[in-house]
Design a protein around this motif. Sequence first.
Motif, PDB file in Angstrom:
ATOM      1  N   ASN A  46       5.537  -0.433   7.694  1.00  0.00           N
ATOM      2  CA  ASN A  46       4.640   0.146   6.808  1.00  0.00           C
ATOM      3  C   ASN A  46       4.241   1.639   7.183  1.00  0.00           C
ATOM      4  O   ASN A  46       3.974   2.443   6.524  1.00  0.00           O
ATOM      5  CB  ASN A  46       3.622  -0.866   6.390  1.00  0.00           C
ATOM      6  CG  ASN A  46       4.191  -1.938   5.366  1.00  0.00           C
ATOM      7  OD1 ASN A  46       5.361  -1.898   5.028  1.00  0.00           O
ATOM      8  ND2 ASN A  46       3.426  -2.971   5.415  1.00  0.00           N
ATOM      9  N   PRO A  75       8.856  -7.264   2.194  1.00  0.00           N
ATOM     10  CA  PRO A  75       8.155  -5.988   1.582  1.00  0.00           C
ATOM     11  C   PRO A  75       6.840  -6.673   1.055  1.00  0.00           C
ATOM     12  O   PRO A  75       6.970  -7.778   0.392  1.00  0.00           O
ATOM     13  CB  PRO A  75       9.024  -5.536   0.617  1.00  0.00           C
ATOM     14  CG  PRO A  75      10.229  -5.807   0.881  1.00  0.00           C
ATOM     15  CD  PRO A  75      10.403  -7.053   1.594  1.00  0.00           C
ATOM     16  N   THR A  77       2.654  -5.375  -0.814  1.00  0.00           N
ATOM     17  CA  THR A  77       2.443  -4.103  -1.730  1.00  0.00           C
ATOM     18  C   THR A  77       2.263  -2.762  -0.931  1.00  0.00           C
ATOM     19  O   THR A  77       2.303  -1.827  -1.517  1.00  0.00           O
ATOM     20  CB  THR A  77       0.661  -4.584  -1.864  1.00  0.00           C
ATOM     21  OG1 THR A  77       0.781  -5.878  -2.611  1.00  0.00           O
ATOM     22  CG2 THR A  77       0.224  -3.514  -2.987  1.00  0.00           C
ATOM     23  N   THR A  79       4.003  -1.829   1.519  1.00  0.00           N
ATOM     24  CA  THR A  79       5.454  -1.372   1.633  1.00  0.00           C
ATOM     25  C   THR A  79       5.833  -0.621   0.539  1.00  0.00           C
ATOM     26  O   THR A  79       6.325   0.587   0.397  1.00  0.00           O
ATOM     27  CB  THR A  79       6.592  -2.452   1.974  1.00  0.00           C
ATOM     28  OG1 THR A  79       6.019  -3.225   2.931  1.00  0.00           O
ATOM     29  CG2 THR A  79       7.783  -2.060   2.275  1.00  0.00           C
ATOM     30  N   TYR A  80       5.500  -1.316  -0.791  1.00  0.00           N
ATOM     31  CA  TYR A  80       5.998  -0.674  -2.133  1.00  0.00           C
ATOM     32  C   TYR A  80       4.962   0.595  -2.399  1.00  0.00           C
ATOM     33  O   TYR A  80       5.833   1.782  -2.584  1.00  0.00           O
ATOM     34  CB  TYR A  80       5.800  -1.553  -3.130  1.00  0.00           C
ATOM     35  CG  TYR A  80       7.057  -2.446  -3.206  1.00  0.00           C
ATOM     36  CD1 TYR A  80       8.330  -2.313  -3.136  1.00  0.00           C
ATOM     37  CD2 TYR A  80       6.632  -3.931  -3.108  1.00  0.00           C
ATOM     38  CE1 TYR A  80       9.299  -2.925  -2.967  1.00  0.00           C
ATOM     39  CE2 TYR A  80       7.788  -4.809  -3.035  1.00  0.00           C
ATOM     40  CZ  TYR A  80       9.018  -4.472  -2.719  1.00  0.00           C
ATOM     41  OH  TYR A  80       9.907  -5.593  -2.917  1.00  0.00           O
ATOM     42  N   ASN A  81       3.819   0.708  -1.700  1.00  0.00           N
ATOM     43  CA  ASN A  81       3.067   1.897  -1.950  1.00  0.00           C
ATOM     44  C   ASN A  81       3.568   3.010  -1.168  1.00  0.00           C
ATOM     45  O   ASN A  81       3.486   4.062  -1.587  1.00  0.00           O
ATOM     46  CB  ASN A  81       1.564   1.700  -1.829  1.00  0.00           C
ATOM     47  CG  ASN A  81       0.990   0.883  -2.990  1.00  0.00           C
ATOM     48  OD1 ASN A  81       1.165   0.749  -3.896  1.00  0.00           O
ATOM     49  ND2 ASN A  81      -0.013   0.268  -2.495  1.00  0.00           N
ATOM     50  N   ALA A  83       6.553   3.366  -0.592  1.00  0.00           N
ATOM     51  CA  ALA A  83       7.895   3.864  -0.915  1.00  0.00           C
ATOM     52  C   ALA A  83       7.910   4.709  -2.132  1.00  0.00           C
ATOM     53  O   ALA A  83       8.694   5.513  -2.341  1.00  0.00           O
ATOM     54  CB  ALA A  83       8.823   2.599  -1.114  1.00  0.00           C
TER      55      ALA A  83
END
Length: 84
Positions: A46, A75, A77, A79-81, A83
């Motif tokens: 992250n 993953p 939250t 991680t996705y933010n 990305a």
Amino acid sequence: ADVEPDIITYNAAISACEKCGQWEQALKLLNSLQEANLTPDNITYNAAMSACEKGGAWQEALRVLQQGLENGLQPDTITYNAAI
């Protein structure tokens, strides 16, 4: 006595790179961590992704995500933010 860096040390250094926009150095640290036979965790990936994202290197951020997924990253939250 020699002090060997551990995952916490690497995570702190990668996070510091993120905060000052040094995404290339963050990726070097990620690579050296793996060469030292340490296993990156969610915090590691992250922070490296966030460093890339903040440095405008979105393709590198996605590459780090892919590498993490191949290495068992779960993953979250953050991680996705990073990305997106």
